[in-house]
Structure formats: C-alpha cells, structure tokens
Design a protein around this motif. Sequence first.
Motif, PDB file in Angstrom:
ATOM      1  N   GLN A   2      -8.736  11.697 -30.701  1.00 58.08           N
ATOM      2  CA  GLN A   2     -10.029  11.623 -31.590  1.00 58.08           C
ATOM      3  C   GLN A   2     -10.473   9.658 -31.149  1.00 58.08           C
ATOM      4  O   GLN A   2     -10.118   8.793 -31.575  1.00 58.08           O
ATOM      5  CB  GLN A   2      -9.376  11.476 -33.054  1.00 58.08           C
ATOM      6  CG  GLN A   2      -9.012  13.424 -33.690  1.00 58.08           C
ATOM      7  CD  GLN A   2     -10.444  14.372 -32.792  1.00 58.08           C
ATOM      8  OE1 GLN A   2     -11.319  13.622 -33.231  1.00 58.08           O
ATOM      9  NE2 GLN A   2     -10.127  15.144 -32.763  1.00 58.08           N
ATOM     10  N   ASP A   5     -10.119   7.021 -34.400  1.00 61.48           N
ATOM     11  CA  ASP A   5      -8.742   6.262 -34.004  1.00 61.48           C
ATOM     12  C   ASP A   5      -8.892   5.556 -33.299  1.00 61.48           C
ATOM     13  O   ASP A   5      -8.236   3.404 -33.277  1.00 61.48           O
ATOM     14  CB  ASP A   5      -7.310   7.080 -32.957  1.00 61.48           C
ATOM     15  CG  ASP A   5      -7.037   8.217 -33.465  1.00 61.48           C
ATOM     16  OD1 ASP A   5      -6.793   8.264 -34.633  1.00 61.48           O
ATOM     17  OD2 ASP A   5      -6.528   9.135 -32.938  1.00 61.48           O
ATOM     18  N   ARG A  12     -19.367   4.580 -33.723  1.00 58.15           N
ATOM     19  CA  ARG A  12     -19.622   6.014 -33.099  1.00 58.15           C
ATOM     20  C   ARG A  12     -20.853   7.262 -33.002  1.00 58.15           C
ATOM     21  O   ARG A  12     -21.223   7.732 -32.337  1.00 58.15           O
ATOM     22  CB  ARG A  12     -18.236   7.118 -33.269  1.00 58.15           C
ATOM     23  CG  ARG A  12     -17.002   6.900 -33.089  1.00 58.15           C
ATOM     24  CD  ARG A  12     -16.341   7.966 -33.633  1.00 58.15           C
ATOM     25  NE  ARG A  12     -16.545   8.481 -34.731  1.00 58.15           N
ATOM     26  CZ  ARG A  12     -15.955   8.297 -36.120  1.00 58.15           C
ATOM     27  NH1 ARG A  12     -15.313   7.257 -36.064  1.00 58.15           N
ATOM     28  NH2 ARG A  12     -15.885   8.983 -37.182  1.00 58.15           N
ATOM     29  N   ASP A 103     -17.221  12.004 -30.165  1.00 69.59           N
ATOM     30  CA  ASP A 103     -16.134  11.918 -31.326  1.00 69.59           C
ATOM     31  C   ASP A 103     -15.033  12.382 -30.208  1.00 69.59           C
ATOM     32  O   ASP A 103     -13.675  12.184 -31.071  1.00 69.59           O
ATOM     33  CB  ASP A 103     -15.994  12.872 -31.989  1.00 69.59           C
ATOM     34  CG  ASP A 103     -16.338  14.849 -31.161  1.00 69.59           C
ATOM     35  OD1 ASP A 103     -15.925  14.410 -29.759  1.00 69.59           O
ATOM     36  OD2 ASP A 103     -16.697  15.571 -31.446  1.00 69.59           O
ATOM     37  N   MET A 104     -14.624  12.022 -29.415  1.00 72.54           N
ATOM     38  CA  MET A 104     -13.340  11.913 -28.832  1.00 72.54           C
ATOM     39  C   MET A 104     -13.262  11.022 -26.839  1.00 72.54           C
ATOM     40  O   MET A 104     -14.409  10.667 -26.572  1.00 72.54           O
ATOM     41  CB  MET A 104     -12.779  13.483 -27.691  1.00 72.54           C
ATOM     42  CG  MET A 104     -12.846  14.910 -28.693  1.00 72.54           C
ATOM     43  SD  MET A 104     -11.822  14.983 -29.378  1.00 72.54           S
ATOM     44  CE  MET A 104     -10.304  15.298 -28.300  1.00 72.54           C
TER      45      MET A 104
END
Length: 819
Positions: A2, A5, A12, A103-104
């Motif tokens: 994620q 983190d 983001r 988001d990743m």
Amino acid sequence: MQFADRAPEHIRTAMSTAIQEADGSEVLFIGSVDAQKQLCEVRVAARGNASQVPAPPAHTGAGDVVIHNHPSGTLIPSPADLRVAAELGEMGIGFYIINNAADMVYVVVEPLPPAAIERLDIDDLTALIDHDGRLGSIKPGFEPRESQIAMLRATADGFNEDQIKVIEAGTGVGKSFAYLIPAIAWAARNDERVVISTATINLQQQLIEKDIPTVQRLLGTKLKTVLVKGRSNYLCSHRLDEQITEKKTLFESPPEDLQAVADWAVRTKTGDKTELPFLPDPGLWAAVCADPDACSGRRCRSGEPCFIVKARREAASAQILVANHHLLFADLAMRTKGFGFETTVILPPFKRLILDEAHNIEKSATSYFSESFNRYNLQKYLRMLYRSQRGKQFGSLLELEAYGTLNPAVVPALIQAVQQAADNLDASVRYILGERFTLRIIPDPEHGVPAEIREGLYQPLLLLRRAIARLTDVLAQAIRDLPEEYAEEPGVLDVRLLVRRLEGIAEICSTIAADEHRPELVFWLERRSTSRQEVYIQYSITPLNIASMMQEAVFEPLSTVICTSATLTIRNSFSYIDSRIGLGDITDDRVGHHSLPSPFAYHERVLLGIPTDAPEPNRQEDYQQFLRDFVPRALLASKGSGLVLFTSYRLLAEIHSRVKPQLEAAGIAVLRQGEDHRSRLLERFNRDTSSVLFATQSFWEGVDSPGDSLRLVIMTRLPFPVPDDPIHQARCDAITAAGGSAFMHLSVPEAIMRFKQGFGRLMRTTTDHGAVIVTDARLLTKRYGSHFLSSLPETLRITAPSQQVLERTELFLDESTRP
C-alpha cells in the motif's frame, strides 16, 4: 505494498492528480524522504506516453527517490526499469513504481540516507601550521604566517557551513597549504570528493608532486589523488589502428613517426602523451588521440577498456581531483545541458570545489559556455564520415553502407556540397572583414543588419545549413531504417555522433543568420591562420554575461566553493569580481569575503618607479622613441635579470630588435616570446640570472622566477583590454545602455587585475628584492591612475624624470645585494 505506508494522503492525491492531467500517461516524480522513509515532498520532473517517460533528471542526490507510474497497473519492473534503478541505486537514490491511482507501490530500490557529516575541528587544523605545529617538523625552515592561518580557518569554515568563500591571498601567504589541509581533512573524514581547479599546468604539477603529498603526510592520510586531463592527452587505440591500416593501404608501410607511436602503444599502460619518449607532430597526434568528436563513448570496437576509460575510472575512484579551469567548465557546461550533477560526465560527481587562480574564472567560463565552429572543424567531421585517397575509401560511413540502408553513391556528393558551401562562406566573410581580425554582428531590432552582412554572411550561412541538413537527413534516415540489432553497433554509434556534431554546426548557422536581437548573446567573427598561414574564419556565439550560468553551474548545485587568487580586489573591494562571476546577485549570508595581505616586506624590498617624462602611449612616435632609449638603459642598470612586459606584440618586436644588439654587447642574453616554447624560454631565463625576457599576453601571469633571475620588471603600458574585442565591446555597450561607465566599470578593473598580476611577477619569496618600473604616464596624469596604484601593496616609490628613476633603481638594486 500500500502506498499509504510510504506517502501521506496529500502527496498521494497530488501524484494521482498529476497522472490524470497527463491523460494517464507515465509521469516521473522526484521525491524526498524523511528518517522514517516517509515521502515528505514530491515534484513532477517529466511526462511521457503510455509506455515510457524520459530518464530521470539530474538534480537528485543520495536519499532522494525517483518514482514513476505504470498505466497498465502492473508494477513489476521492466528490464529498462531495472537498469535505471541499478544506476540510481549506486548513487544512493531510491526507485519506486506506482499505479495511476497512486494507492499501490513497488519499491525497487530503497533510498540510501546521506551519511552524517563530520565537521572539521578548525583549531586542531590551524595548530598544524602555527608555532610549534607539525608542519614545521616536516618542512624545515617553515615559519607560521598569520594570513595563512586566517585562510585555513576561512576555508575550513566554508566546508563546515556549506559556504562560498572568496579569498584574496597575497603572494607568499601559502594559499595551497591553507586550502589543501581542510580539503583533504574533509575528504578523509566524510568520504566526499574534492575537486581543485587551476589555470596553469605549473600549479597543477606543484600540487600533485609537492603540496598534496606533504599535506597527506602532515594529516596522516593516504587519499587517492588524480590529475585529470582532457581526452586529447590520451591515445585512442582504435584511431591508431585506423591510421596504420589506412597508411598500409596507401603505402607499403606506415610513416616512421606513426610506427614509433604504434610501438609505444604496445608498452604504455596509460596512453598519456607525456609518456611518449619523443614529441609527436601535432597533426599526427590529432589523428590518433582520444578526440571527443571521434568517440561515442559506448561499445568501443577495441573490445577492451581504452586509455581514456581507464583514466576516467582512476578519477572515479579518487577522492582528490586536480584539474584545470578549461576541463572543469567543459564538465560543468555539459552538466547544465542535462547530464546533471550526480553522474560522471568528464569528471565524476562532486559537491566540493576549490578554484585556484580564480581571477581567470570569467575567461574560462565564457569560453566553455560559448558555441563556435570553423571550416576545419567541419572538414574534420566530414573526413571522419568519408574520405577518398588514391582510389581507396575510408571512414565511418563505409560501415553504415555495409548494412544496406544507405546508397553509397549519394553521400560523397552531399559531403562535397557541404565543403563547397563552407568554402564559399569563408571567402565571402574574408571579403567583409577586409584587414580586420574580428567583427561583431549586431542585429538592429528595427532595421536589421546592413545589406553587406545579410548577403555576405547570413545568406552563405543559411546555404551551409541547408547543405548540412541534406546530408544529415540522409544519414539519419539510413540509421532509422537499420534493423534493431544493428542500432548499437560501433560504426552506427560513430555516425550518430558525427550527425549530432554536424547538426550542432547547422544550429549555430541558423542562430547567427536569424537576424534576431538577442541582447544576452554576442555574435562575432574572427579571422585566424593555421601554422601554414592558411586563413579561416571562426564563427562564434558567446554569452554576454556568465553570472547566471555560474550560479546555475557552480554556486547553486555545489555545497562548498572556494575561490582564491593573489589578485581579486580592486582598491580593496571584491565588488568587481563578484559582479563578473555571479556572486553579486547572491543576497544570503552564504558568501564570505576575505582579503589576506602578503607577508612579504614590499615596503622595504620593492621599489616602484614611474618616469614623469614618459610620453603617453597615444603619442606613438614619442612613446616608442622613449622606450628605445629607456628600456636598454634600465636593463643595463639592473645588469639583466629583467622581464619587460608589453601589451602589443608588434611593439615588443620593434623594441626588441632595436635594443638586442646593445644588450648582447654588454653580455646580457636577450630572450623574446615566440622564439621558443614558453616553458623552455622560462627555463633559460631562470637559469641565466643575467638574461632578460621580452614578453606579452600570457607572461603577465604564471611567471615564477625567484631570486636573482628576476630583479627588474618593466611594464611598458597599462594592460587595458583590446578595445575592438567583440565580447569586450558588447559588455561595454551593455554597461553604457544601463547608464554606467563602461570604461570605469569594466575596462579599468580588467586592466587593474592584469596590472596586479604583472607586478606580482617580481616578489616570489621572502628574500626576493627588486624594482618595478611602469613607463605609462597615465598612472600620473589620469584620474584612474590612482586606482591602479592604490591596488598595489605599499612599496618604496620614486616618481621623477627617467634619469633619476634609473639612478635610484641602480642604487637600490646595488644596495639590496649587500649583506
């Protein structure tokens, strides 16, 4: 993983928005992380398409992160990703891949946090050169000098506080030790590379052979130190093989001197020209050296690391690099054009720089931020592409033809057209120049240039550009048509490089011929001659002011910059040098200035003489007659041991020819600049303590003749810049347009700097003594004369008719030789 983190929500969101604004294409970001590896700042650096994005830009450093998205949503790194990530990882830079939603994240390489900096203990370092310091036990006869201690403290402070220091250190301060001790201590403690740049070979040799080894012994360090040289100092094995093959094709065996180089090439481990047991012909060496125009730097066809690669590897593994200003600014100019400050260009990456002989910075930087070409440059590129001799063909083009994408019958005619256009351009411009050696081209914002320039310069330039474009278009298309497996072949890479060089010349042609008012640039022409007296024209574009470029290339990206010289102030002020090199616009407290006096007893050991009856130089006949009479009498009074400095080679030759017989009849050897190589001239001058040397231009500085080899310096004229120099003209015009006095704000300061250099030739050690005589009445009759005199150290002085000056000089020199 994620992405939350590693990045807070606002970062983001900002990255996702930037990707949406790029229509979902790849976007490259540069990020900074904190101690917990959390992104704390991100900026967009580049945008691409659905499958790729331009390579990461330059201004990243250890601890930063390069981040880009994969629009497909698959975050597995591609082979290209892994290659870039490996390169960045070696520099401590991280590499992440994210999806479009941000988001990743896939962490390919973690950033390496910068090592903690260990500050220098300035008191400990100064103790080494103070009373009872360790340097005294290493160098017998060493005596502490207050100015040297002050300079060491200022330099060390520059390293500790990431500052820019401008330090004028008078002759005899011992400035090399004052900056080497903190520089080497810093490099040893923090594992950071320090670059030391000088203007002269003599100082580089002194640093490498004497000063740095002494400081290493003093500090107990064993840092690797490398003298970095330009590519043309090294042999290229491939070019040597080409020359031998070509000569064998044309003749039964290669010429004797070429074979001698080939025999040496088998034995040498460095390929450094200085190791050759003989002095090669300049034309021969130019054909076999590691010319940057003949090497793409990738996939060398020799199959083994070449000499220049070995030299660059040596530099990359060194912590102390010694270079010259020309090499340094060539490196910095390339970095500002996109290569960046964290990669190896000419020099490996560095953040700490010492500029010795810093009064030459503007000249060196101006040269390397300029663009120019001449027909010999052009012919060299064309010959590298293709040449025919005795029915035999040679050149990189033949390898491209072998792949079948190029019609071999087309290119020779295109090359011939380029050569013809270049010859026509030179012929036309020679007519425009007439007897002039230089000409500045000044587009008028309203009316343009005169018809003579438009028809005789602009039109031939555009014809040359078109001829080059026709050639490069054909070559570029042939390269595009190649099967992918041939794209990286050495011959193809060579042609690509030559195409870029030719396109660069075409761009210069376009820029000059555009007839646009470009106040930030100087367009100018210069008539030059080869060693065979063949006339050609140099076409140049030079920046009017290098201040902003110096800020971008030196003062902003580098952490510590130490600028030092014996001559940086005008009337005890640094404002002139600051304005010329871009420090005048830096308003924060990062810049520190220090003026440190010479420990030499000028007030006792130097006599400054100014003849009041010397005619002003504009009274040419009277002035020359005065020199014909005065110069030999002064040199006879000093019994030789004299350096006579001129600002005109024509005047030098005239006076030299008149006075030489008289001096030689008195047993005084008379040397003249131009009759032998500079180093050999100086060696003869220093060896024969009764000899005299007549010189101009470069001999105003860099002459180191301690003791009785030099007891009298005659400066025949104040060294004002040449008034018709195009760059000087343009800078004067800019000052005048801004409401200033070009003469007082530029011409006088330039002359004072050079005047101080000429004066500085006399005293080189504490025991030296002698006289400086200036035969230019303007020191006394013009208002600005006091500016020159007040910029010199305090000396004994006589201002009187020439006979009295001679009598006092002879008496002073005789008294100075007594115990």
